[in-house]
Enzyme design. Structure first.
Site, PDB file in Angstrom:
ATOM      1  N   ARG A 169       0.841  -1.203   0.000  1.00 32.90           N
ATOM      2  CA  ARG A 169       0.000   0.000   0.000  1.00 32.90           C
ATOM      3  C   ARG A 169       0.877   1.254   0.000  1.00 32.90           C
ATOM      4  NH1 ARG A 169      -4.133   0.544   4.438  1.00 32.90           N
ATOM      5  NH2 ARG A 169      -4.826   2.265   3.116  1.00 32.90           N
TER       6      ARG A 169
ATOM      7  N   CYS B 244      -0.470   6.624   8.911  1.00 34.11           N
ATOM      8  CA  CYS B 244      -0.811   5.323   8.338  1.00 34.11           C
ATOM      9  C   CYS B 244      -1.918   5.576   7.336  1.00 34.11           C
ATOM     10  CB  CYS B 244      -1.215   4.339   9.444  1.00 34.11           C
ATOM     11  SG  CYS B 244      -2.532   4.968  10.511  1.00 34.11           S
TER      12      CYS B 244
END
Length: 289
Positions: free
Chosen positions: A185, A244
């Site tokens: 990701r 994040c």
């Protein structure tokens, strides 16, 4: 009341001892969650939890209102969170134990939030519910009904930065940004949660699961210190920005830094979900530099 506070981690055996000695002294919160099935954690809680534990839901209890521009899990207001916790019986100075069954990914959010409210007597159950059960400890379906507690906020023990500060840092480069998401990701591959793939330019990748050993417990403080020191390459921990996808697993890196004795990192709560919602903000792709 136990005279020593647990402020980072607590083992299953230590928790069992505390509960045997003074169950009323410990507020237990079950933080199990699944981003793909937001009711799964609560259903798992109903099916069996640590005795005396109450459930806190990531979206409802541990996040604020989404606007579409402030990320997927914006911080709740301090007042709302204090009310939630006092309603669940939390008292001033009471030892809190947060747990999940996801390696601490969601329990660490509560750990961080309580520190943000000025409460340092909070620890994550090391190894989670799996460690509790492996130690032969019981689960119950009984739902506790605590009397309202007197918990209130005091000066924060944790700091935050906003998107503007992260944007300004792209030019000033005075701070080191650490992204807790999975490496694919981070690189901009296999993005299934946010509409845009990639990362904040200059951010370094430290997948939160790298804080754990194969059995789901945290690595030692020494090991974490060595690994973060390598990543930081001389940068001061109080110049670190943690992010994040939405400000949840970044708290796991915050806990790991605390275990490592590296204090003072700030959380960027909006994280990638907020950053990537504005097409004017730059995006980087590719591997960890």
């Amino acid at each position: 009341m136990p005279h020593t506070h647990h402020t980072t981690l607590i083992s299953a055996d230590e928790l069992a001892e505390l509960l045997a000695a003074a169950p009323a002294g410990v507020a237990r919160f079950d933080c199990r969650f699944d981003l793909a099935d937001t009711g799964a954690g609560e259903a798992a809680y109903a099916a069996g939890h640590i005795p005396g534990a109450q459930y806190l839901h990531l979206d409802r209890d541990l996040s604020g209102r989404k606007t579409g521009a402030n990320g997927r899990h914006p911080l709740p207001s301090r007042d709302a969170l204090v009310a939630t916790l006092a309603d669940r019986g939390l008292r001033q100075g009471q030892q809190v134990v947060a747990y999940d069954a996801q390696g601490g990914a969601y329990a660490a959010r509560l750990w961080w939030l309580l520190r943000w409210l000025g409460h340092d007597a909070v620890a994550v159950l090391d190894g989670g519910l799996q460690a509790w059960q492996a130690a032969g400890q019981p689960l119950t379906r009984e739902m506790p009904q605590p009397a309202r507690g007197d918990f209130r906020a005091s000066a924060p023990l944790e700091s935050t930065v906003d998107a503007d500060a992260v944007l300004a840092n792209l030019t000033s480069r005075t701070r080191t940004v650490i992204d807790a998401r999975a490496p694919d990701r981070y690189r901009g591959e296999n993005e299934t949660i946010d509409p845009v793939g990639g990362h904040i330019p200059g951010a370094l990748n430290r997948f939160f699961k790298d804080n754990l050993t194969a059995d789901g417990r945290f690595k030692t403080g020494r090991e974490l210190r060595e690994q973060f020191a390598e990543l930081l390459a001389g940068a001061e921990p109080n110049r670190v920005i943690l992010q994040c996808g939405s400000g949840v697993t970044a708290c796991h890196n915050a806990l790991a830094l605390e275990i490592a004795g590296l204090h003072g990192a700030s959380l960027y709560p909006g994280s990638w979900s907020e950053w990537s919602a504005d097409p004017a903000r730059p995006v980087a792709t590719g591997p960890n530099p």
